[in-house]
Design a protein around this motif. Structure first.
Motif, PDB file in Angstrom:
ATOM      1  N   GLY A 249      10.178  -4.046   1.836  1.00  0.00           N
ATOM      2  CA  GLY A 249      11.080  -4.886   2.620  1.00  0.00           C
ATOM      3  C   GLY A 249      11.104  -4.450   4.066  1.00  0.00           C
ATOM      4  O   GLY A 249      10.636  -3.361   4.417  1.00  0.00           O
ATOM      5  N   ASP A 250      11.657  -5.320   4.895  1.00  0.00           N
ATOM      6  CA  ASP A 250      11.796  -5.032   6.321  1.00  0.00           C
ATOM      7  C   ASP A 250      13.178  -4.424   6.548  1.00  0.00           C
ATOM      8  O   ASP A 250      14.194  -5.040   6.210  1.00  0.00           O
ATOM      9  N   MET A 251      13.215  -3.222   7.105  1.00  0.00           N
ATOM     10  CA  MET A 251      14.499  -2.539   7.282  1.00  0.00           C
ATOM     11  C   MET A 251      15.413  -3.251   8.277  1.00  0.00           C
ATOM     12  O   MET A 251      16.592  -2.941   8.377  1.00  0.00           O
TER      13      MET A 251
ATOM     14  N   HIS B   6      19.164   8.062   4.130  1.00  0.00           N
ATOM     15  CA  HIS B   6      18.750   7.024   5.083  1.00  0.00           C
ATOM     16  C   HIS B   6      17.999   7.623   6.266  1.00  0.00           C
ATOM     17  O   HIS B   6      18.530   8.427   7.026  1.00  0.00           O
ATOM     18  N   ILE B   7      16.735   7.178   6.401  1.00  0.00           N
ATOM     19  CA  ILE B   7      15.885   7.574   7.531  1.00  0.00           C
ATOM     20  C   ILE B   7      15.553   6.314   8.314  1.00  0.00           C
ATOM     21  O   ILE B   7      14.910   5.403   7.782  1.00  0.00           O
ATOM     22  N   CYS B   8      15.972   6.250   9.549  1.00  0.00           N
ATOM     23  CA  CYS B   8      15.576   5.110  10.384  1.00  0.00           C
ATOM     24  C   CYS B   8      14.165   5.369  10.911  1.00  0.00           C
ATOM     25  O   CYS B   8      13.847   6.493  11.309  1.00  0.00           O
TER      26      CYS B   8
ATOM     27  N   LYS C 115       0.857  -1.204   0.000  1.00  0.00           N
ATOM     28  CA  LYS C 115       0.000   0.000   0.000  1.00  0.00           C
ATOM     29  C   LYS C 115       0.892   1.254   0.000  1.00  0.00           C
ATOM     30  O   LYS C 115       0.666   2.196  -0.762  1.00  0.00           O
ATOM     31  N   GLN C 116       1.922   1.223   0.848  1.00  0.00           N
ATOM     32  CA  GLN C 116       2.849   2.368   0.903  1.00  0.00           C
ATOM     33  C   GLN C 116       3.556   2.525  -0.446  1.00  0.00           C
ATOM     34  O   GLN C 116       3.751   3.639  -0.935  1.00  0.00           O
ATOM     35  N   ALA C 117       3.940   1.378  -1.057  1.00  0.00           N
ATOM     36  CA  ALA C 117       4.625   1.437  -2.362  1.00  0.00           C
ATOM     37  C   ALA C 117       3.731   2.130  -3.386  1.00  0.00           C
ATOM     38  O   ALA C 117       4.177   3.033  -4.119  1.00  0.00           O
TER      39      ALA C 117
ATOM     40  N   PRO D  16      18.360  17.338  12.395  1.00  0.00           N
ATOM     41  CA  PRO D  16      17.207  18.234  12.540  1.00  0.00           C
ATOM     42  C   PRO D  16      16.702  18.375  13.974  1.00  0.00           C
ATOM     43  O   PRO D  16      16.720  17.423  14.757  1.00  0.00           O
ATOM     44  N   ALA D  17      16.206  19.572  14.261  1.00  0.00           N
ATOM     45  CA  ALA D  17      15.484  19.851  15.510  1.00  0.00           C
ATOM     46  C   ALA D  17      14.106  19.171  15.432  1.00  0.00           C
ATOM     47  O   ALA D  17      13.702  18.700  14.368  1.00  0.00           O
ATOM     48  N   PRO D  18      13.355  19.130  16.540  1.00  0.00           N
ATOM     49  CA  PRO D  18      11.978  18.622  16.481  1.00  0.00           C
ATOM     50  C   PRO D  18      11.176  19.392  15.422  1.00  0.00           C
ATOM     51  O   PRO D  18      11.345  20.600  15.263  1.00  0.00           O
ATOM     52  N   TYR D  19      10.322  18.656  14.712  1.00  0.00           N
ATOM     53  CA  TYR D  19       9.572  19.269  13.622  1.00  0.00           C
ATOM     54  C   TYR D  19       8.396  20.099  14.149  1.00  0.00           C
ATOM     55  O   TYR D  19       7.699  19.684  15.080  1.00  0.00           O
ATOM     56  N   MET D  20       8.117  21.205  13.473  1.00  0.00           N
ATOM     57  CA  MET D  20       6.881  21.953  13.739  1.00  0.00           C
ATOM     58  C   MET D  20       5.677  21.043  13.489  1.00  0.00           C
ATOM     59  O   MET D  20       4.655  21.134  14.170  1.00  0.00           O
TER      60      MET D  20
HETATM   61  N1  LIG Z   1       9.742  13.830  14.499  1.00  0.00           N
HETATM   62  C1  LIG Z   1      10.706  14.697  14.730  1.00  0.00           C
HETATM   63  O1  LIG Z   1      10.469  15.797  15.230  1.00  0.00           O
HETATM   64  C2  LIG Z   1      12.125  14.331  14.377  1.00  0.00           C
HETATM   65  C3  LIG Z   1      13.128  15.291  14.500  1.00  0.00           C
HETATM   66  C4  LIG Z   1      14.432  14.942  14.161  1.00  0.00           C
HETATM   67  C5  LIG Z   1      14.710  13.652  13.724  1.00  0.00           C
HETATM   68  N2  LIG Z   1      13.706  12.736  13.631  1.00  0.00           N
HETATM   69  C6  LIG Z   1      14.043  11.373  13.171  1.00  0.00           C
HETATM   70  O2  LIG Z   1      13.449  11.172  11.899  1.00  0.00           O
HETATM   71  C7  LIG Z   1      13.314   9.766  11.684  1.00  0.00           C
HETATM   72  C8  LIG Z   1      12.002   9.495  10.984  1.00  0.00           C
HETATM   73  O3  LIG Z   1      10.946   9.968  11.767  1.00  0.00           O
HETATM   74  P1  LIG Z   1       9.461   9.997  11.152  1.00  0.00           P
HETATM   75  O4  LIG Z   1       8.644  10.705  12.178  1.00  0.00           O
HETATM   76  O5  LIG Z   1       9.488  10.486   9.754  1.00  0.00           O
HETATM   77  O6  LIG Z   1       9.103   8.462  11.147  1.00  0.00           O
HETATM   78  P2  LIG Z   1       7.747   7.805  10.907  1.00  0.00           P
HETATM   79  O7  LIG Z   1       6.737   8.811  10.375  1.00  0.00           O
HETATM   80  O8  LIG Z   1       7.427   7.014  12.124  1.00  0.00           O
HETATM   81  O9  LIG Z   1       8.061   6.843   9.683  1.00  0.00           O
HETATM   82  C9  LIG Z   1       8.728   5.657   9.813  1.00  0.00           C
HETATM   83  C10 LIG Z   1       8.457   4.830   8.554  1.00  0.00           C
HETATM   84  O10 LIG Z   1       9.241   3.654   8.631  1.00  0.00           O
HETATM   85  C11 LIG Z   1       8.389   2.525   8.440  1.00  0.00           C
HETATM   86  N3  LIG Z   1       8.914   1.377   9.165  1.00  0.00           N
HETATM   87  C12 LIG Z   1       8.855   1.119  10.486  1.00  0.00           C
HETATM   88  N4  LIG Z   1       9.482  -0.034  10.767  1.00  0.00           N
HETATM   89  C13 LIG Z   1       9.905  -0.518   9.584  1.00  0.00           C
HETATM   90  C14 LIG Z   1      10.598  -1.696   9.204  1.00  0.00           C
HETATM   91  N5  LIG Z   1      11.002  -2.593  10.101  1.00  0.00           N
HETATM   92  N6  LIG Z   1      10.866  -1.904   7.898  1.00  0.00           N
HETATM   93  C15 LIG Z   1      10.450  -1.005   6.946  1.00  0.00           C
HETATM   94  N7  LIG Z   1       9.817   0.145   7.255  1.00  0.00           N
HETATM   95  C16 LIG Z   1       9.536   0.372   8.555  1.00  0.00           C
HETATM   96  C17 LIG Z   1       7.026   2.959   8.953  1.00  0.00           C
HETATM   97  O11 LIG Z   1       6.040   2.150   8.385  1.00  0.00           O
HETATM   98  P3  LIG Z   1       4.637   1.933   9.146  1.00  0.00           P
HETATM   99  O12 LIG Z   1       3.899   3.227   8.952  1.00  0.00           O
HETATM  100  O13 LIG Z   1       4.056   0.767   8.438  1.00  0.00           O
HETATM  101  O14 LIG Z   1       4.977   1.678  10.593  1.00  0.00           O
HETATM  102  C18 LIG Z   1       6.989   4.409   8.457  1.00  0.00           C
HETATM  103  O15 LIG Z   1       6.582   4.452   7.120  1.00  0.00           O
HETATM  104  C19 LIG Z   1      13.468   9.099  13.047  1.00  0.00           C
HETATM  105  O16 LIG Z   1      14.698   8.425  13.078  1.00  0.00           O
HETATM  106  C20 LIG Z   1      13.438  10.258  14.025  1.00  0.00           C
HETATM  107  O17 LIG Z   1      14.215  10.022  15.177  1.00  0.00           O
HETATM  108  C21 LIG Z   1      12.420  13.057  13.916  1.00  0.00           C
END
Ligand SMILES: NC(=O)c1ccc[n+]([C@@H]2O[C@H](COP(=O)([O-])OP(=O)(O)OC[C@H]3O[C@@H](n4cnc5c(N)ncnc54)[C@H](OP(=O)(O)O)[C@@H]3O)[C@@H](O)[C@H]2O)c1
Length: 286
Positions: A50-52, A70-72, A34-36, A136-140
């Motif tokens: 795939g599974d990260m 690369h985004i974890c 679905k995401q694809a 990055p800082a926390p997002y707005m």
């Molecule tokens: N939020 C902030 O303010 C902020 C600020 C600075 C840095 N960051 C960093 O930014 C990064 C990304 O944050 P985000 O808020 O964009 O993340 P997110 O919205 O939670 O997105 C994570 C994505 O990864 C997928 N995912 C989870 N486990 C997976 C796996 N095992 N294999 C494949 N895909 C997987 C999720 O899929 P599902 O939807 O199916 O779970 C989702 O699509 C994080 O490392 C965070 O620490 C965030």
């Protein structure tokens, strides 16, 4: 081709949008079909499901790829394993440029998801790869989770004291910078703090939201145990709950404050303000 991991999350979608606007071919690594489909419709050139956590995924995904963003996944218990696997595969595949989405102040050991990112940064230094690190800082955009309380109760509720000072960044600015460092020369070997505002107390955030929306919004501290039961009801897993509680505790003790000079330089304009974000994303969507 650019590979974008963690692509279906809020960061990934924002980065993809800007890369597509800049006519780039992007392969997205996502968790399910679905995401694809969604991201192909949003302009991705290719998608891989795939599974990260699976090391083999990266070998396949990196074929024919020159650069990687690369985004974890957020608050992932296997952040180090994921980082190590993707760096090893990138090294074996002789990737030209590894851009790593880290976080502001990864040096803070009290926040596991920050500390893990620092260790991944260290692995990158030792990999021999050409890299750029964005912190990055926390997002707005995190404020959007409070939309209901803002509109229905005129309250901006946070699980830390309302005097807590946080710098924020507009995810749209972060995405612009992701494209700049991927597509323009001169950014290899750099580590950039991506910060849009000074340290804003939560009272100041509520005041700015009030100004934009046109009615009084009060900042209010939510007790941590109340936040925890709401998070558990929403199905958040234990690691995420515990890690977020550590983050909120850190915020309440120290805040998280950076400086917007680097972002202004990268964008060549002033970073987006909180008011601008609120006008665009909070006021218009009701
Ligand atoms: N939020 C902030 O303010 C902020 C600020 C600075 C840095 N960051 C960093 O930014 C990064 C990304 O944050 P985000 O808020 O964009 O993340 P997110 O919205 O939670 O997105 C994570 C994505 O990864 C997928 N995912 C989870 N486990 C997976 C796996 N095992 N294999 C494949 N895909 C997987 C999720 O899929 P599902 O939807 O199916 O779970 C989702 O699509 C994080 O490392 C965070 O620490 C965030």
């Amino acid at each position: 081709m650019i590979l974008l991991t963690g692509a279906a999350g809020k960061t990934g979608r924002a980065v993809l949008k800007v890369l597509v606007e800049r006519d780039q071919k992007v392969c997205v690594l996502v968790r399910n079909n679905k995401q694809a489909e969604e991201l192909l419709a949003a302009g991705a050139a290719d998608a891989m499901v795939g599974d990260m956590e699976d090391a083999g995924v990266y070998e396949k995904a990196l074929r024919g790829v020159k650069s990687l963003y690369h985004i974890c996944p957020n608050m992932h218990p296997e952040e180090l394993k994921i980082g190590s696997n993707v760096i090893k595969a990138a090294t074996r595949n002789k990737l030209d440029h590894f851009v790593y989405h880290s976080v502001l102040h990864p040096q803070t050991e009290k926040m596991p998801h920050h500390w893990n990112k620092m260790r991944v940064e260290e692995m990158l230094f030792e990999s021999g790869l050409e890299f750029t690190i964005l912190q990055p800082a926390p997002y707005m955009q995190n404020i959007l989770a409070s939309r209901e309380a803002i509109y229905n109760e005129s309250v901006f509720r946070v699980p830390y004291p309302v005097t807590t000072r946080l710098s924020l960044v507009d995810l749209e600015d972060l995405a612009r910078v992701a494209a700049i460092v991927l597509l323009e020369p001169g950014h290899k070997g750099s580590t950039y703090e991506i910060v849009g505002t000074g340290g804003l107390s939560q009272v100041a955030v509520a005041e700015q939201l009030s100004d934009v929306l046109g009615w009084d919004i009060a900042a209010e501290e939510q007790p941590l145990d109340e936040w925890q039961s709401a998070a558990e009801k929403l199905g958040m897993n234990l690691y995420q709950v515990e890690t977020l509680i550590k983050m909120f505790t850190y915020y309440s003790l120290y805040g998280l404050v950076g400086n917007s000079n680097v972002l202004s330089w990268l964008l060549n304009v002033k970073p987006g303000s909180l008011c601008n974000f609120a006008k665009r994303d909070l006021a218009e969507e009701i």
